[in-house]
Design a protein around this motif. Structure first.
Motif, PDB file in Angstrom:
ATOM      1  N   GLN A  80      18.583  39.067  12.382  1.00  0.00           N
ATOM      2  CA  GLN A  80      17.682  40.216  12.411  1.00  0.00           C
ATOM      3  C   GLN A  80      17.072  40.475  11.037  1.00  0.00           C
ATOM      4  N   PHE A  83      14.211  38.376  10.753  1.00  0.00           N
ATOM      5  CA  PHE A  83      13.135  38.881  11.605  1.00  0.00           C
ATOM      6  C   PHE A  83      12.409  40.055  10.960  1.00  0.00           C
ATOM      7  N   THR A  84      13.138  40.864  10.202  1.00  0.00           N
ATOM      8  CA  THR A  84      12.548  42.120   9.738  1.00  0.00           C
ATOM      9  C   THR A  84      12.145  42.128   8.268  1.00  0.00           C
ATOM     10  N   ARG A  89       8.703  37.667   6.462  1.00  0.00           N
ATOM     11  CA  ARG A  89       7.680  37.694   7.516  1.00  0.00           C
ATOM     12  C   ARG A  89       6.333  37.208   6.986  1.00  0.00           C
ATOM     13  N   LYS A  93       7.037  32.032   7.625  1.00  0.00           N
ATOM     14  CA  LYS A  93       6.779  32.529   8.981  1.00  0.00           C
ATOM     15  C   LYS A  93       7.687  31.937  10.049  1.00  0.00           C
ATOM     16  N   PRO A  96      10.992  34.469  11.039  1.00  0.00           N
ATOM     17  CA  PRO A  96      10.865  35.488  12.094  1.00  0.00           C
ATOM     18  C   PRO A  96      10.534  34.874  13.463  1.00  0.00           C
ATOM     19  N   GLN A  97       9.796  33.762  13.451  1.00  0.00           N
ATOM     20  CA  GLN A  97       9.454  33.108  14.723  1.00  0.00           C
ATOM     21  C   GLN A  97      10.710  32.638  15.464  1.00  0.00           C
TER      22      GLN A  97
ATOM     23  N   LEU B 614       5.436  40.249  16.132  1.00  0.00           N
ATOM     24  CA  LEU B 614       5.182  39.288  15.055  1.00  0.00           C
ATOM     25  C   LEU B 614       3.757  39.314  14.536  1.00  0.00           C
ATOM     26  N   GLU B 619       3.283  44.673  11.831  1.00  0.00           N
ATOM     27  CA  GLU B 619       4.142  44.292  10.713  1.00  0.00           C
ATOM     28  C   GLU B 619       5.060  45.433  10.262  1.00  0.00           C
ATOM     29  N   SER B 621       6.377  47.616  12.072  1.00  0.00           N
ATOM     30  CA  SER B 621       7.435  47.964  13.023  1.00  0.00           C
ATOM     31  C   SER B 621       8.432  46.819  13.118  1.00  0.00           C
ATOM     32  N   GLY B 622       8.599  46.299  14.312  1.00  0.00           N
ATOM     33  CA  GLY B 622       9.477  45.149  14.472  1.00  0.00           C
ATOM     34  C   GLY B 622      10.890  45.430  14.032  1.00  0.00           C
ATOM     35  N   GLY B 623      11.311  46.646  14.272  1.00  0.00           N
ATOM     36  CA  GLY B 623      12.683  46.962  13.936  1.00  0.00           C
ATOM     37  C   GLY B 623      12.878  47.194  12.442  1.00  0.00           C
ATOM     38  N   VAL B 624      11.783  47.173  11.676  1.00  0.00           N
ATOM     39  CA  VAL B 624      11.943  47.413  10.243  1.00  0.00           C
ATOM     40  C   VAL B 624      12.007  48.911  10.010  1.00  0.00           C
TER      41      VAL B 624
END
Lengths: 310, 625
Positions: A80, A83-84, A89, A93, A96-97, B614, B619, B621-624
């Motif tokens: 995670q 991902f975050t 990000r 790339k 996160p993909q 993604l 950008e 958001s996404g749990g950030v």
């Protein structure tokens, strides 16, 4: 049901290595998202291990460095986080993909990249992504009271199904990988459902074009789910190097490494999916620079090419 | 049992406690704190019924050792609202009717809470993606997604909170009206107690020793080592049954615990009641058994040859044959311009209710045996239990606990007998909670079927004759097979006028997992064949499949295949609705794939994808956080 008497959470490497000298029957844990489902009926059943050692709090393992060329992240980094993290990000790339396809949001909060690699499942999603980043496994161990570190490239670290190059008291400490700023990336995966699914086929691709945007400059493709050890597709990569970004070249490249498939079942299906994934992953990785006609890749062109090769 | 001390905060309350060292966070919440809003649907991280916040991050508490939670802040569904003071999300779940059986709902509320906390403006794709780790079996998710979108818009101020109270007032009919589900507040807050959530003083835990063989004689069963395990109060086998040890919905062919022989992998042989779950599991592991393997039958057609008998005293493996005869099929086929013959097969299907089987049994102060379980058929179970336990019916009481999804799977009596035996033997309350794996391996499935189908039809699409034979795998015991065969026979030829019909449905014993009740009760298997063959006929006759059905459909006044007069028939309306909703491309259905005009219309749902968070726009958001 997993049962154990003692749950150890060492705070530093010294404590960790000392503990290994003290206890006999033990298992090392990180995120625990694999070990708990494993200790159930139909798999390992009821398991008793006297001691479990949780390595997620070892302070020396806690690294997260993003430099211009390389990044170094702890083996206990969660998916995670990949991902975050805003920097990841933006620049790397593929991470996160791959993460969005990995389990689900909740499991990603616990599951670690180190656990995913040391588990060495042929269907592990993390490995092909890290392979396309030229990952090096950083391993630490202790010999004669002194802590040492060694590096091994990820493709040499994975030795087989559930087998990795860790000797004696060694643990996987971190991964060092390329910073792929400026590269496009794509992760393709298929399984029986969308979230929480084990890959039947997965493909990771990072690629960039030259300054003109017309020629492939660096293309890296890796696969998992179709063979015991995930691997890079070297012939595909070499073929595309310096070539013009066009449909014909991508199609031709997609045929070159299909013999890496060595799965237990559904070979024809996997072959077809793998080829489509290679095409799609390459297209997506360069799609910011150039428009590819996807309808070029219908059956007629694929058949024509297969005939030429035959 | 080894203990460790943990310090943590749960729902704002500081806790310092000694716990079993091997506990998962879920065990600690449920067993030590009685916070049973977090459920155990699978125990393997697949279903999300146990989702809780740990330091603000949503995780699956079945995948977290309790030791890992020490020093952390835990927030469970019990912290989100109470039945008289629901959170906005809970009110939305209430309004949209998102809680049906309710078992997945506490986890769903947690996942939705997490999604909106991470991004209060989350779009529908983001909501779907972030809630992807939580499974619901009742709703098909639409009502849940509706609830989350509604709550999002109320929280963001786009909608007036008053919309959350807008239930329709049914006037003439309840059909189509959105009425308040009175049980919803208890479900959306995790307060409703399912069987596995119940506890009684001095309660024992039951575990079951099961057959590893599909068909075998039990040569020797040695319980001595199991009995010696500390904490074991009782072990019961078929020898403990005081009454008639044969039960079943239609055919009384099943013992509570295997008697002399086992007939399928997963069949219960002995049940252990102990003061802890761990002791009961340990004892089960110490039961020793010797089998003498018998040849086993896995194929119902092979079983019909009766070379091996699964229930010897029946002299046959046939469970039930239901024939329907109407008109004369030979004459009917003679009138046909086209005859199509096809074979169809369906597989066993697991019900996959989110609540695994669970029950609690105790002997009441007046000597009555009480069984609390999510049974879908308690009156019948009560009658069966009275015979099994040799108790007058007024001394047997069944209490139906909330059913966390059934779909027919909780209609057959599976484990209640073992619970009763343990409760009577120990005179203590006994609870049994199946694991997901145990539930899948040992409980009844949808009947796998093979159907031979022959249909005669004229050039202009009138059915002249139909001949259907379905052979269904009933598995090792009768369960609901007879009823399933009846319904398959009665409904299988579909809502069509057929003058000449020959229908046979045949249920057969095999050494596979027993088959039982499952939504549609057999009609699915045969109707699947009927509708498929009609599509094949439409293509061969160059006819629109809707038209073909309209030419043959029942109308008011017709007699069904079993001669029931129909006062009304709705198939015409259903076909019209279906055709328009699907944007059906009229004509012979011989085009496939992307060229079809009924694909990619505005009403079609997009295919699933991942990565809504993604793209550049999301950008932030996404749990950030």
């Amino acid at each position: 049901m997993l049962r154990y008497d003692n749950y150890f959470i060492p705070k530093n490497l010294e404590e960790y290595f000392d503990l290994l000298l003290e206890v006999k029957d033990y298992r090392i844990l990180a995120g625990c998202t694999d070990v708990l489902p494993w200790a159930r009926e139909g798999r390992a059943g009821n398991v008793y291990i006297q001691n479990v050692i949780d390595i997620t709090n070892i302070k020396e393992l806690d690294v997260f460095e993003i430099k211009k060329d390389k990044i170094k992240i702890s083996a206990t980094t969660t998916f995670q986080k990949l991902f975050t993290d805003p920097q990841i990000r933006k620049d790397i790339k593929i991470l996160p993909q791959v993460s969005v396809w990995f389990a689900d949001d909740q499991i990603r909060e616990q599951a670690t990249i180190g656990g995913n690699l040391v588990n060495a499942s042929p269907a592990g999603d993390g490995c092909p992504a890290f392979l396309t980043l030229n990952a090096q496994a950083i391993i630490v161990g202790r010999k004669d009271k002194s802590i040492y570190e060694r590096k091994v490239s990820l493709d040499k670290f994975i030795l087989g199904r559930n087998k990795v190059d860790l000797q004696g008291n060694e643990i996987l400490a971190a991964l060092e990988m390329d910073n792929t700023k400026g590269y496009g990336a794509s992760f393709e995966k298929v399984g029986h459902r969308r979230s929480l699914v084990i890959s039947t086929v997965c493909v990771s691709c990072v690629a960039k074009t030259d300054s003109s945007g017309k020629l492939f400059d660096d293309v890296r493709v890796a696969v998992a789910g179709v063979r015991e050890i995930p691997c890079r597709l070297e012939k595909t990569e070499q073929f595309l190097q310096g070539k013009e970004v066009n449909e014909q070249n991508i199609l031709e490249a997609s045929l070159l490494d299909l013999d890496v498939i060595n799965a237990r079942s559904r070979l024809e299906y996997r072959k077809e999916v793998l080829q489509n994934f290679i095409i799609r992953a390459i297209i997506k990785s360069v799609s910011e620079k150039i428009i590819i006609k996807e309808n070029y890749f219908d059956n007629t062109n694929i058949k024509k090419l297969e005939e030429v090769h035959a | 049992m080894h203990k460790l001390t943990i310090n943590l905060e749960v729902n704002g309350r500081k806790i310092n406690k000694e716990v079993n060292s091997h506990y998962r966070l879920l065990d600690f919440l449920r067993e030590d704190l009685d916070l049973t809003g977090s459920k155990e649907g699978c125990g393997a991280g697949e279903c999300g019924t146990c989702s809780v916040f740990v330091d603000g991050k949503l995780v699956k508490s079945c995948l977290m050792p309790v030791a890992k939670a020490s020093g952390k802040k835990i927030e469970t569904v019990e912290h989100q609202g109470t039945p008289d003071n629901l959170s906005t999300l809970q009110k939305s779940f209430f309004l949209t009717g998102a809680s049906q059986c309710g078992f997945c709902i506490p986890g769903m509320v947690m996942a939705a809470t997490s999604t909106l906390r991470n991004n209060p403006e989350a779009g529908i794709e983001e909501i779907k993606e972030e809630m992807g780790g939580n499974i619901c079996r009742c709703t098909g998710y639409q009502k849940i997604f509706d609830a989350v979108e509604l709550a999002r818009d109320v929280i963001s101020g786009k909608l007036d909170p008053k919309v959350l109270e807008e239930y329709s007032k049914p006037e003439d009919s309840y059909l189509g009206a959105n009425v308040k589900r009175i049980d919803a507040p208890g479900k959306v807050t995790g307060r409703l107690k399912y069987a596995a959530d119940m506890k009684m003083p001095n309660m024992l835990h039951m575990q079951v020793f099961r057959s590893s063989r599909p068909h075998a004689k039990i040569k020797k069963l040695d319980l001595s080592k199991a009995k010696a395990v500390s904490g074991v109060e009782a072990i019961v086998t078929c020898d403990d049954v005081p009454g008639i040890d044969n039960f079943g919905v239609f055919i009384e062919d099943q013992p509570v615990l295997a008697k002399e022989r086992v007939r399928y992998v997963g069949e219960a042989i002995a049940a252990v009641a102990a003061d802890t779950l761990e002791a009961a599991k340990e004892a089960v592991g110490k039961i020793e058994i010797e089998y003498e393997d018998l040849p086993a039958l896995y194929d119902p057609e092979e079983a019909l040859k009766d070379k091996i008998l699964i229930h010897e005293h029946y002299k046959t493996n046939l469970v039930k044959h239901i024939p329907i005869r109407k008109g004369n099929v030979v004459e009917g086929f003679a009138k046909a311009d086209l005859i199509v013959e096809e074979k169809f097969a369906t597989q066993p299907v697991e019900h996959a209710y989110l609540e695994p089987m669970a029950g609690l049994s105790y002997v009441d102060s007046d000597g009555s045996l009480v069984i609390v379980s999510p049974s879908q058929n308690i009156t019948h179970h009560r009658h069966m239990m009275s015979k099994i336990m040799d108790l007058p019916i007024n001394k047997v009481r069944f209490i139906m606990s909330p059913v966390g999804g059934g779909f027919g799977g909780k209609e057959d009596m599976i484990y209640q007998g073992m619970l009763a035996l343990c409760a009577m033997k120990t005179r203590l309350p006994v609870r049994y909670v199946m694991t997901r794996e145990e539930d899948i391996t040992s409980t009844a499935k949808r009947h796998p079927s093979r159907t031979n189908y022959k249909i005669g039809i004229t050039k202009d699409g009138k059915i002249t004759a139909v001949q259907i034979k379905m052979i269904a795998d009933g598995g090792a015991y009768g369960c609901s097979t007879e009823g399933v065969m009846r319904k398959a026979a009665i409904l299988g030829a579909g809502p069509y006028k057929i003058d000449n019909l020959q229908m046979d449905t045949v249920g057969v014993y095999t050494n596979n997992t027993p088959s039982g009740a499952f939504r549609s009760f057999g009609a699915l298997q045969t109707e699947f064949a009927t509708e498929s063959i009609l599509d094949i006929c439409a293509e061969k006759l160059n006819m629109d499949p809707f038209e073909l059905r309209r030419k043959n459909m029942f109308v008011a006044g017709d007699l069904t295949h079993t001669k029931q007069a129909l006062n009304s028939a709705s198939i015409g309306t259903v076909l019209n609705e279906l055709e328009s909703l699907a944007n059906w491309e009229k004509g012979t259905p011989n085009s496939r794939g992307v060229s079809r005009k009924d694909l990619n219309n505005k009403d079609n749902r997009d295919s699933c994808f991942l990565g809504a968070r993604l793209n550049e726009k999301s950008e932030a958001s996404g749990g950030v956080k």
